[in-house]
Design an enzyme around this catalytic site. Sequence first.
Site, PDB file in Angstrom:
ATOM      1  CB  CYS A 157       6.832   4.803  -2.281  1.00  0.00           C
ATOM      2  SG  CYS A 157       5.441   3.862  -2.905  1.00  0.00           S
ATOM      3  CE  LYS A 214       4.186   2.930 -11.321  1.00  0.00           C
ATOM      4  NZ  LYS A 214       3.232   3.435 -10.333  1.00  0.00           N
ATOM      5  NE  ARG A 245      -1.602  -0.978  -1.710  1.00  0.00           N
ATOM      6  CZ  ARG A 245      -0.714  -0.072  -2.139  1.00  0.00           C
ATOM      7  NH1 ARG A 245       0.295   0.309  -1.362  1.00  0.00           N
ATOM      8  NH2 ARG A 245      -0.815   0.448  -3.332  1.00  0.00           N
ATOM      9  CG  HIS A 252       5.967   0.710   0.909  1.00  0.00           C
ATOM     10  ND1 HIS A 252       4.700   0.696   1.432  1.00  0.00           N
ATOM     11  CD2 HIS A 252       5.884   1.435  -0.243  1.00  0.00           C
ATOM     12  CE1 HIS A 252       3.883   1.377   0.633  1.00  0.00           C
ATOM     13  NE2 HIS A 252       4.586   1.839  -0.383  1.00  0.00           N
ATOM     14  CB  THR A 339       3.678   9.043   3.089  1.00  0.00           C
ATOM     15  OG1 THR A 339       3.759   9.044   4.513  1.00  0.00           O
ATOM     16  CG2 THR A 339       2.590   8.100   2.624  1.00  0.00           C
TER      17      THR A 339
HETATM   18  P1  NAP Z   1      -4.037  11.040  -3.342  1.00  0.00           P
HETATM   19  O1  NAP Z   1      -4.105  10.908  -1.874  1.00  0.00           O
HETATM   20  O2  NAP Z   1      -5.101  10.409  -4.153  1.00  0.00           O
HETATM   21  O3  NAP Z   1      -3.947  12.617  -3.712  1.00  0.00           O
HETATM   22  C1  NAP Z   1      -4.023  13.053  -5.034  1.00  0.00           C
HETATM   23  C2  NAP Z   1      -3.885  14.557  -5.146  1.00  0.00           C
HETATM   24  O4  NAP Z   1      -3.959  14.923  -6.545  1.00  0.00           O
HETATM   25  C3  NAP Z   1      -4.987  15.336  -4.441  1.00  0.00           C
HETATM   26  O5  NAP Z   1      -4.465  16.545  -3.959  1.00  0.00           O
HETATM   27  C4  NAP Z   1      -5.984  15.604  -5.559  1.00  0.00           C
HETATM   28  O6  NAP Z   1      -6.768  16.777  -5.339  1.00  0.00           O
HETATM   29  C5  NAP Z   1      -5.042  15.851  -6.723  1.00  0.00           C
HETATM   30  N1  NAP Z   1      -5.691  15.596  -8.010  1.00  0.00           N
HETATM   31  C6  NAP Z   1      -6.333  14.470  -8.374  1.00  0.00           C
HETATM   32  N2  NAP Z   1      -6.840  14.608  -9.634  1.00  0.00           N
HETATM   33  C7  NAP Z   1      -6.501  15.862 -10.043  1.00  0.00           C
HETATM   34  C8  NAP Z   1      -6.748  16.605 -11.220  1.00  0.00           C
HETATM   35  N3  NAP Z   1      -7.438  16.101 -12.244  1.00  0.00           N
HETATM   36  N4  NAP Z   1      -6.253  17.864 -11.314  1.00  0.00           N
HETATM   37  C9  NAP Z   1      -5.540  18.391 -10.294  1.00  0.00           C
HETATM   38  N5  NAP Z   1      -5.294  17.751  -9.133  1.00  0.00           N
HETATM   39  C10 NAP Z   1      -5.767  16.480  -9.014  1.00  0.00           C
HETATM   40  O7  NAP Z   1      -2.662  10.425  -3.921  1.00  0.00           O
HETATM   41  P2  NAP Z   1      -1.218  10.307  -3.184  1.00  0.00           P
HETATM   42  O8  NAP Z   1      -1.040   8.973  -2.570  1.00  0.00           O
HETATM   43  O9  NAP Z   1      -1.001  11.521  -2.377  1.00  0.00           O
HETATM   44  O10 NAP Z   1      -0.221  10.294  -4.427  1.00  0.00           O
HETATM   45  C11 NAP Z   1       0.162  11.488  -5.093  1.00  0.00           C
HETATM   46  C12 NAP Z   1       1.240  11.156  -6.123  1.00  0.00           C
HETATM   47  O11 NAP Z   1       2.406  10.676  -5.442  1.00  0.00           O
HETATM   48  C13 NAP Z   1       0.825  10.039  -7.084  1.00  0.00           C
HETATM   49  O12 NAP Z   1       1.364  10.339  -8.347  1.00  0.00           O
HETATM   50  C14 NAP Z   1       1.466   8.799  -6.490  1.00  0.00           C
HETATM   51  O13 NAP Z   1       1.741   7.826  -7.458  1.00  0.00           O
HETATM   52  C15 NAP Z   1       2.757   9.377  -5.922  1.00  0.00           C
HETATM   53  N6  NAP Z   1       3.338   8.648  -4.787  1.00  0.00           N
HETATM   54  C16 NAP Z   1       2.580   8.266  -3.727  1.00  0.00           C
HETATM   55  C17 NAP Z   1       3.200   7.620  -2.655  1.00  0.00           C
HETATM   56  C18 NAP Z   1       2.446   7.169  -1.436  1.00  0.00           C
HETATM   57  O14 NAP Z   1       3.063   6.500  -0.571  1.00  0.00           O
HETATM   58  N7  NAP Z   1       1.170   7.506  -1.267  1.00  0.00           N
HETATM   59  C19 NAP Z   1       4.559   7.379  -2.680  1.00  0.00           C
HETATM   60  C20 NAP Z   1       5.309   7.807  -3.785  1.00  0.00           C
HETATM   61  C21 NAP Z   1       4.695   8.447  -4.823  1.00  0.00           C
HETATM   62  P3  NAP Z   1      -8.225  16.693  -4.620  1.00  0.00           P
HETATM   63  O15 NAP Z   1      -7.966  16.416  -3.178  1.00  0.00           O
HETATM   64  O16 NAP Z   1      -8.793  18.029  -4.860  1.00  0.00           O
HETATM   65  O17 NAP Z   1      -8.971  15.567  -5.300  1.00  0.00           O
END
Ligand code: NAP
Length: 361
Positions: A157, A214, A245, A252, A339
């Site tokens: 991101c 990264k 952070r 960001h 996001t």
């Molecule tokens: P998050 O808020 O922790 O959400 C994670 C999601 O994955 C939730 O829907 C969770 O489901 C699901 N999940 C977790 N463990 C799982 C499992 N074992 N099987 C199936 N589903 C599972 O994380 P996030 O920030 O949204 O990030 C999501 C992805 O995007 C990550 O790979 C992160 O690196 C990437 N990303 C994030 C950002 C950012 O700014 N946040 C930016 C770029 C990329 P439950 O709710 O049911 O636990």
Amino acid sequence: MNKIKVGVLGATGMVGQQYISLLAQHPWFEVAYVAASPASAGKTYRDAVAGRWQMVQDVPPGVAGLVVQDANNPALADNHCVFVFSALDMDKQAARELEDAYAARGIPVVSNASAHRGTDDVPMLIPEINHEHINVIAAQRSKRGWQKGFIAVKPNCSLQSYMTPVFALLQAGYEIRKMIITTMQAVSGAGYPGVPSLDMIDNIVPFIGGEEEKSEVEPHKILGRIAEGRIVNDESIKISAHCNRVPVVDGHTACVSLEFGDKKPSLDEIKRIWHDFKSLPQQLQLPFAPTQPIIYREESNRPQPRKDRDADKGMAVSIGRLRQCNVFDIRFVGLSHNTVRGAAGGGILNAELLKAKGYFD
Ligand code: NAP
């Protein structure tokens, strides 16, 4: 036009919620399938996000009643969606295998996860920079025997805050030899619930696991070229990154110093290049493409996360404080919404590009 039915894996998380919110009014795509971990599976989407919905708008009515499925079972998505956005946060190897399993079933995966960013036949797209990398999908499919499925990913991101301005200078013919980046990254970048509030309030944490690595590697793939069915990295820019952070909710910020090759642009020339920069998403008028991908702010105290992260639907990069550098050649500050541009909005723009190029036909 009939909208394309899409799924969101990880729909309950920080990025997943942003997808649900941004796709609510999308002219081409309609969310028809939501999946997350077994803990959320079986609940309606509204119940699954109760108490942790982070978006300003309420849960869109069209999605609230969908029953969340277990993302670990790709067969459940069969016949419910044409492709999926992946916003899963899980072990890298498990995420890689799961995304492969969806693609193998003929369900393309447009991913935010880092699992496949290093895979050399998977395009890692910022459509304004390397839209032509989607051409590697033909080789990806043929190597794996996939007919309809494929995987395309987004980079980390924070890169969005400076890679488009950097690319605009390269495209204008200026070699860049060295780049030092210091990021100040929002807490939403850590997902939900993310960093504990007691670690974050009145504080800065000078470490984000894996983030500096990264930031130093992914630009090389983004700037690479396709050769013999894979993307060959361009490692000509030496990069050093510090990632912090900070107690900001979204957005960001990156302080960037650049050293050019022998030919050095003036500050006015750089501003002109950034102002004039447009690329394929703008030419194709993709719905999520920012009209002005790089917005230069002349005020001495901009960009700022609260004031600039939502520029052009949260999809534009805001830049400011361009000045000479006493060690390298120039320095500036870049900012993007992590996001939106850095995650769900960027994923949607990737999908729009793929749709425009016929990859979901
Ligand atoms: P998050 O808020 O922790 O959400 C994670 C999601 O994955 C939730 O829907 C969770 O489901 C699901 N999940 C977790 N463990 C799982 C499992 N074992 N099987 C199936 N589903 C599972 O994380 P996030 O920030 O949204 O990030 C999501 C992805 O995007 C990550 O790979 C992160 O690196 C990437 N990303 C994030 C950002 C950012 O700014 N946040 C930016 C770029 C990329 P439950 O709710 O049911 O636990």
